[in-house]
Design an enzyme around this catalytic site. Sequence first.
Site, PDB file in Angstrom:
ATOM      1  N   ILE A  31      43.572  38.835  55.198  1.00 22.98           N
ATOM      2  CA  ILE A  31      42.993  38.361  56.620  1.00 22.98           C
ATOM      3  C   ILE A  31      43.800  37.550  57.445  1.00 22.98           C
ATOM      4  O   ILE A  31      43.468  37.275  58.586  1.00 22.98           O
ATOM      5  CB  ILE A  31      41.790  37.275  55.761  1.00 22.98           C
ATOM      6  N   GLY A  92      53.424  29.116  45.068  1.00 27.11           N
ATOM      7  CA  GLY A  92      52.734  28.987  46.171  1.00 27.11           C
ATOM      8  C   GLY A  92      51.662  29.793  46.175  1.00 27.11           C
ATOM      9  O   GLY A  92      50.939  30.362  47.225  1.00 27.11           O
ATOM     10  N   GLN A  93      50.997  30.011  44.948  1.00 27.24           N
ATOM     11  CA  GLN A  93      49.592  31.037  44.887  1.00 27.24           C
ATOM     12  C   GLN A  93      48.499  30.099  45.363  1.00 27.24           C
ATOM     13  O   GLN A  93      48.367  28.858  44.959  1.00 27.24           O
ATOM     14  CB  GLN A  93      49.630  31.170  43.353  1.00 27.24           C
ATOM     15  N   HIS A  99      47.533  38.880  42.451  1.00 26.86           N
ATOM     16  CA  HIS A  99      47.319  39.968  43.485  1.00 26.86           C
ATOM     17  C   HIS A  99      48.780  40.209  44.002  1.00 26.86           C
ATOM     18  O   HIS A  99      49.438  39.370  43.821  1.00 26.86           O
ATOM     19  CB  HIS A  99      46.565  39.257  44.927  1.00 26.86           C
ATOM     20  N   HIS A 101      51.237  41.026  47.086  1.00 17.26           N
ATOM     21  CA  HIS A 101      51.233  41.137  48.522  1.00 17.26           C
ATOM     22  C   HIS A 101      52.305  42.639  48.755  1.00 17.26           C
ATOM     23  O   HIS A 101      53.178  42.597  48.229  1.00 17.26           O
ATOM     24  CB  HIS A 101      51.752  39.880  49.102  1.00 17.26           C
TER      25      HIS A 101
END
Length: 113
Positions: A31, A92-93, A99, A101
């Site tokens: 997003i 930094g999750q 997931h 990236h």
Amino acid sequence: MSECLFCRIVAGEIPADEVMRTDEVVAFRDISPQAPVHVLVIPTAHFVDARAMSTSDPQLAGNLIKAATDVAAAEGLEGGYRIVFNTGDDGGQTVHHVHAHVLGGRSMKWPPG
Ligand code: 5GP
Ligand code: ZN
């Protein structure tokens, strides 16, 4: 109803711009894209992070990476790309459903910061 955002995307309760779906994985556009191509590839099963998935189901972990490379190929990233698993707080999750990236379409920098 699940409280996990990505489980809700798997269930179709929250819309996403999907580029691939199988029984095992779903891929959809981020997003807030950080590159011209920025797709998230997730297992349909819930694992909090890459550690949990790799420990519980290493075959799924391999299949998720294969799916990420298939997405990169389908997106035309012949020149290369980056696959990132932010893992845990120091990684930094921010969404706690594992997931990958898939980032591409520009030259990536290192270190990532
Ligand atoms: P993390 O920070 O956990 O590695 O990555 C989570 C990613 O999920 C971020 O890049 C963020 O932009 C993306 N994201 C968060 N909420 C949504 C959403 O509702 N839909 C989509 N498509 N991506 C989301
Ligand atoms: Zn989930």
